[in-house]
Design a protein around this motif. Sequence first.
Motif, PDB file in Angstrom:
ATOM      1  N   VAL A 226       2.572  11.325 -14.348  1.00  0.00           N
ATOM      2  CA  VAL A 226       3.172  11.678 -13.062  1.00  0.00           C
ATOM      3  C   VAL A 226       2.594  10.735 -12.011  1.00  0.00           C
ATOM      4  CG1 VAL A 226       3.368  13.460 -11.284  1.00  0.00           C
ATOM      5  CG2 VAL A 226       3.452  14.092 -13.696  1.00  0.00           C
ATOM      6  N   ARG A 227       3.459  10.160 -11.191  1.00  0.00           N
ATOM      7  CA  ARG A 227       3.023   9.246 -10.147  1.00  0.00           C
ATOM      8  C   ARG A 227       3.751   9.562  -8.844  1.00  0.00           C
ATOM      9  NH1 ARG A 227      -0.306   8.750 -13.351  1.00  0.00           N
ATOM     10  NH2 ARG A 227      -0.992   6.890 -14.466  1.00  0.00           N
ATOM     11  N   TYR A 228       3.072   9.242  -7.755  1.00  0.00           N
ATOM     12  CA  TYR A 228       3.614   9.438  -6.409  1.00  0.00           C
ATOM     13  C   TYR A 228       3.541   8.111  -5.669  1.00  0.00           C
ATOM     14  CZ  TYR A 228       2.904  14.461  -7.127  1.00  0.00           C
ATOM     15  OH  TYR A 228       2.951  15.745  -7.599  1.00  0.00           O
ATOM     16  N   ARG A 229       4.351   7.986  -4.641  1.00  0.00           N
ATOM     17  CA  ARG A 229       4.238   6.863  -3.714  1.00  0.00           C
ATOM     18  C   ARG A 229       3.708   7.405  -2.397  1.00  0.00           C
ATOM     19  NH1 ARG A 229       9.454   3.187  -5.056  1.00  0.00           N
ATOM     20  NH2 ARG A 229       8.414   2.002  -6.678  1.00  0.00           N
ATOM     21  N   ARG A 230       2.776   6.685  -1.800  1.00  0.00           N
ATOM     22  CA  ARG A 230       2.199   7.135  -0.532  1.00  0.00           C
ATOM     23  C   ARG A 230       3.273   7.318   0.529  1.00  0.00           C
ATOM     24  NH1 ARG A 230      -1.493   3.324  -2.418  1.00  0.00           N
ATOM     25  NH2 ARG A 230      -3.554   4.201  -2.877  1.00  0.00           N
ATOM     26  N   ARG A 231       4.295   6.472   0.511  1.00  0.00           N
ATOM     27  CA  ARG A 231       5.382   6.586   1.486  1.00  0.00           C
ATOM     28  C   ARG A 231       6.073   7.955   1.371  1.00  0.00           C
ATOM     29  NH1 ARG A 231       7.548   2.922   4.236  1.00  0.00           N
ATOM     30  NH2 ARG A 231       6.892   1.188   2.923  1.00  0.00           N
TER      31      ARG A 231
ATOM     32  N   TYR B 207       0.835  -1.203   0.000  1.00  0.00           N
ATOM     33  CA  TYR B 207       0.000   0.000   0.000  1.00  0.00           C
ATOM     34  C   TYR B 207       0.871   1.254   0.000  1.00  0.00           C
ATOM     35  CZ  TYR B 207      -3.296   3.549   1.560  1.00  0.00           C
ATOM     36  OH  TYR B 207      -4.055   4.688   1.657  1.00  0.00           O
ATOM     37  N   LEU B 208       1.888   1.296   0.822  1.00  0.00           N
ATOM     38  CA  LEU B 208       2.745   2.483   0.927  1.00  0.00           C
ATOM     39  C   LEU B 208       3.658   2.651  -0.276  1.00  0.00           C
ATOM     40  CD1 LEU B 208       3.749   2.420   4.687  1.00  0.00           C
ATOM     41  CD2 LEU B 208       2.137   3.964   3.560  1.00  0.00           C
ATOM     42  N   ASP B 209       4.078   1.552  -0.894  1.00  0.00           N
ATOM     43  CA  ASP B 209       5.032   1.636  -1.995  1.00  0.00           C
ATOM     44  C   ASP B 209       4.394   1.656  -3.378  1.00  0.00           C
ATOM     45  OD1 ASP B 209       7.295   1.848  -0.424  1.00  0.00           O
ATOM     46  OD2 ASP B 209       7.500  -0.317  -0.232  1.00  0.00           O
ATOM     47  N   GLY B 210       3.111   1.434  -3.468  1.00  0.00           N
ATOM     48  CA  GLY B 210       2.447   1.449  -4.765  1.00  0.00           C
ATOM     49  C   GLY B 210       2.369   2.859  -5.340  1.00  0.00           C
ATOM     50  N   PHE B 211       2.328   2.955  -6.647  1.00  0.00           N
ATOM     51  CA  PHE B 211       2.227   4.250  -7.316  1.00  0.00           C
ATOM     52  C   PHE B 211       0.765   4.697  -7.387  1.00  0.00           C
ATOM     53  CE2 PHE B 211       6.437   5.039  -8.576  1.00  0.00           C
ATOM     54  CZ  PHE B 211       7.036   3.824  -8.853  1.00  0.00           C
ATOM     55  N   ILE B 212       0.545   5.994  -7.189  1.00  0.00           N
ATOM     56  CA  ILE B 212      -0.785   6.579  -7.347  1.00  0.00           C
ATOM     57  C   ILE B 212      -0.671   7.802  -8.252  1.00  0.00           C
ATOM     58  CG2 ILE B 212      -1.680   5.719  -5.156  1.00  0.00           C
ATOM     59  CD1 ILE B 212      -1.211   8.492  -3.946  1.00  0.00           C
ATOM     60  N   ASP B 213      -1.766   8.157  -8.907  1.00  0.00           N
ATOM     61  CA  ASP B 213      -1.751   9.313  -9.807  1.00  0.00           C
ATOM     62  C   ASP B 213      -1.892  10.616  -9.013  1.00  0.00           C
ATOM     63  OD1 ASP B 213      -4.481   9.628  -9.207  1.00  0.00           O
ATOM     64  OD2 ASP B 213      -5.130   8.717 -11.084  1.00  0.00           O
ATOM     65  N   GLU B 214      -1.811  11.739  -9.713  1.00  0.00           N
ATOM     66  CA  GLU B 214      -1.818  13.029  -9.020  1.00  0.00           C
ATOM     67  C   GLU B 214      -3.161  13.341  -8.368  1.00  0.00           C
ATOM     68  OE1 GLU B 214      -0.795  16.294 -11.577  1.00  0.00           O
ATOM     69  OE2 GLU B 214      -2.348  15.815 -13.009  1.00  0.00           O
ATOM     70  N   LYS B 215      -4.262  12.845  -8.911  1.00  0.00           N
ATOM     71  CA  LYS B 215      -5.572  13.065  -8.284  1.00  0.00           C
ATOM     72  C   LYS B 215      -5.625  12.364  -6.933  1.00  0.00           C
ATOM     73  CE  LYS B 215     -10.401  13.311  -8.417  1.00  0.00           C
ATOM     74  NZ  LYS B 215     -10.470  13.523  -7.001  1.00  0.00           N
TER      75      LYS B 215
END
Length: 80
Positions: free
Chosen positions: A55-60, A15-23
């Motif tokens: 563009v992607r972010y990681r929750r961590r 969950y923490l290391d997965g990529f998420i989009d900017e929204k």
Amino acid sequence: MQTFANDNNAPAQDYLDGFIDEKMAADFLCQSVRTIQKWRVTGYGPKFYKSGRSVRYRRRDLLAWGEARRVGSTSAYTAA
């Protein structure tokens, strides 16, 4: 034998290391998409990954960025 989602903390790690989009990142930070876009341009915001136009972010990284800005009171806050 019953197994639980938190055995060895693997699902939490994913969950923490997965990529998420900017929204999703904006929702995670309780900010608008436009705000995190401005932060990317100015270099103020959290670390991000870019591949082409995506563009992607990681929750961590979002958590770490938020924790670095944690203050105990308004008098302890200094605008940097």
